[in-house]
Design a protein around this motif. Structure first.
Motif, PDB file in Angstrom:
ATOM      1  N   GLU A  79      -9.236  11.804  37.971  1.00 51.45           N
ATOM      2  CA  GLU A  79      -9.241  11.118  39.272  1.00 51.45           C
ATOM      3  C   GLU A  79      -9.478   9.626  39.103  1.00 51.45           C
ATOM      4  O   GLU A  79      -8.968   8.809  39.888  1.00 51.45           O
ATOM      5  N   ASN A 116      -6.589   7.159  39.004  1.00 51.55           N
ATOM      6  CA  ASN A 116      -5.914   6.830  40.259  1.00 51.55           C
ATOM      7  C   ASN A 116      -4.409   7.056  40.158  1.00 51.55           C
ATOM      8  O   ASN A 116      -3.608   6.313  40.742  1.00 51.55           O
ATOM      9  N   GLU A 135      -1.830  10.098  40.825  1.00 51.71           N
ATOM     10  CA  GLU A 135      -1.764  11.427  41.432  1.00 51.71           C
ATOM     11  C   GLU A 135      -1.090  12.462  40.535  1.00 51.71           C
ATOM     12  O   GLU A 135      -1.450  13.644  40.558  1.00 51.71           O
ATOM     13  N   GLU A 136      -0.100  12.048  39.755  1.00 50.56           N
ATOM     14  CA  GLU A 136       0.576  12.987  38.852  1.00 50.56           C
ATOM     15  C   GLU A 136      -0.387  13.477  37.771  1.00 50.56           C
ATOM     16  O   GLU A 136      -0.425  14.670  37.450  1.00 50.56           O
ATOM     17  N   SER A 192      -2.873  15.881  39.306  1.00 52.65           N
ATOM     18  CA  SER A 192      -2.259  17.190  39.551  1.00 52.65           C
ATOM     19  C   SER A 192      -2.087  17.978  38.255  1.00 52.65           C
ATOM     20  O   SER A 192      -2.389  19.186  38.202  1.00 52.65           O
TER      21      SER A 192
END
Length: 234
Positions: free
Chosen positions: A166, A169, A171-172, A175
């Motif tokens: 996290e 920063n 998102e891929e 995930s």
């Protein structure tokens, strides 16, 4: 090559292969340095899918029992049962745990390949509140260890690694990391890590990674992450 395996129909197929190879080593049929049949040959001998065979070999490699050399094949490690490897009883309990989770050893390998780079990116991009969250997770881990709440400790372990993702920063990456943590179920290492005394040093390793991220030291962040995974996932 000699048939080492028999046909199987159990749903716990990776664990069966792991147990069989451990048995072959213990009885002296396989010795350190001996070459194992390749994946296709094991499939022929067992009727187990190649993906399950690959999972079993990944588990054995992570535990230090075998060594895979690209272009040459798979060999029994010279460190197998020499004191570096966990005693048989711990391995047996570890295998019991693997039968109660849906963990993927291939996902575990992917974590080992990915997470050092994730730590490097986190050292560049982590925001103050993300660093504070990682600090809180380490503090909570200490409390869980004091209470010997191993389940909570392992949940916090996974949360810490997700917290590093996290902090990129991206998102891929978040995930992908979340998916890998779900597939490489940390609870498959419950007894293995506990019995080998790795819980105390997990907090120390996490603290080193966090310090490097806080200091924006990308080299140390990657190094400590790789060192932590190599020790604690093997």
């Amino acid at each position: 090559m000699e048939d080492f395996f028999s046909k199987q129909d159990s749903t716990k197929k990776p664990a069966i292969i792991v147990k069989r190879i451990v048995e072959l080593i213990e009885e002296g049929t396989l010795k350190p340095g001996d070459k194992l049949p390749n994946e296709i040959e094991i499939v022929k001998q067992t009727d187990i899918s190649r993906s399950s065979i690959r999972e079993a070999l990944s588990a054995l490699e992570i535990m230090g029992i075998i060594q895979r050399i690209p272009g040459d094949g798979t060999f029994v490690s010279y460190s197998a049962f020499s004191g570096k490897l966990a005693p048989k009883g711990i391995l047996e309990k570890f295998l019991e745990d693997t039968e109660n989770v849906n963990g993927s050893f291939e996902a575990l390998e992917a974590r080992m390949a990915l997470e050092p780079s994730v730590a490097v990116m986190a050292a560049r991009r982590a925001e103050p509140e993300q660093i504070s969250k990682l600090e809180s997770l380490i503090a909570d881990s200490r409390k869980a260890l004091e209470l010997h709440d191993v389940k909570r400790f392992l949940d916090l372990d996974a949360a810490f690694h997700l917290g590093i993702a996290e902090a990129t920063n991206n998102e891929e990456i978040i995930s992908i990391t979340r998916g890998l943590l779900a597939k490489a179920d940390v609870h498959m290492w419950h007894r293995y890590k506990e019995d080998l005394g790795l819980l105390d040093s997990t907090i120390e390793a996490h603290s080193k990674i966090l310090s490097a991220i806080r200091e924006r030291d990308t080299q140390k962040a990657g190094f400590f992450s790789e060192q932590h995974l190599a020790r604690h996932l093997k």
